[in-house]
Design an enzyme around this catalytic site. Sequence first.
Site, short mmCIF file in Angstrom:
data_model
loop_
_atom_site.label_atom_id
_atom_site.label_comp_id
_atom_site.label_asym_id
_atom_site.label_seq_id
_atom_site.Cartn_x
_atom_site.Cartn_y
_atom_site.Cartn_z
N CYS A 154 0.84 -1.20 0.00
CA CYS A 154 0.00 0.00 0.00
C CYS A 154 0.87 1.25 0.00
O CYS A 154 1.44 1.62 1.05
CB CYS A 154 -0.93 0.00 1.22
N CYS A 157 -0.38 4.09 2.27
CA CYS A 157 -0.11 3.85 3.69
C CYS A 157 1.34 4.12 4.04
O CYS A 157 1.65 4.73 5.06
CB CYS A 157 -0.44 2.40 4.05
N ASP A 158 2.26 3.64 3.19
CA ASP A 158 3.66 3.57 3.59
C ASP A 158 4.62 4.44 2.79
O ASP A 158 5.80 4.54 3.13
CB ASP A 158 4.14 2.11 3.49
#
Length: 329
Positions: A154, A157-158
Amino acid sequence: MTLSVDGFDKEKENHTPSNAEENHFDVAIIGSGPAGYTASIYTSRAKLKTLVISGSLPGGQLMTTTEVENYPGFPNGINGPDLMIYMQQQSERFGTTMLIDEVTSVDFGSKPFKIFTGSSTYTSDSVLISTGATPRKLGIKSEQEFSGKGLSYCATCDGPFFKNQDIVVVGGGDTALEEATFLTKFGKTVKLIHRRDNLRASKILQERAFENPKIEFIWNSSIVDVKGDKKVTSVVVRNMNTAEEKNLEAGGVFVAIGHEPNTAILKGQVDLDERGYVIVQNGTRTNIDGVFAAGDVHDFRYRQAITAAGFGCMAALDIEKWLVETKGK
């Protein structure tokens, strides 16, 4: 009832009720994670007898996420497992029954609905499906070793963790190009590795990616190994046509080859789309009256913890309203 995996407490064992009345619930939630736990907080707080069947990995995908920086309320970030433990404890505080078990099949053809697990059978006036989706994997030995240690599924997300690093993205569809483009905001370089010599992504996404000077395409290739000490430092890439292998420096690897919704037990029970995602209408309702869905099991667009939690809240409110209208509860 408490949980038992990766930091979840098991001081209390799973309780299998001994009679039909104890086995019956107002709300049965299949799957945990942000959607299921959030929904259970709302339904239990509304004094609805609620069961959460968590599956074998309570907390879902966030149990394998080391740090979450974009969930509101935690200015310094929070580990994924800690966030899930807090949600689970908050839900239990309002009286939710937690069960660590796998649902083997369901029967939504008559009411009350029936849910079959490896240990027992449960009935419920309403059901929430929050079984999530699983990222497709590369299928190489080192993948699990470096998951959460430089290898991610993701970018949203990261991505911010990889500032000024060389980043590798695997895939050739819309998601891969969207993630590659997004990651150029952080990475020094972004190399997109694709097994073919052409992309499946939409033309407009292709044009944007081709025009971005930070993105380099490596065609007809696949990753056969990920290397590093405590985190990713490089990948081994093999050309599909020549079998030639080369080592590429990489501070991060993002796998964007799709997701598989966890809906095998639902086939023939609720309407699924061609990819297997649950079809929802009017918020979180499925085609079966009294059966609802929340989170990544239907949401193939956003796939974030916060949106899953939001859908869980929506589903809980929809369920409460439906129970009042149909059951007078």
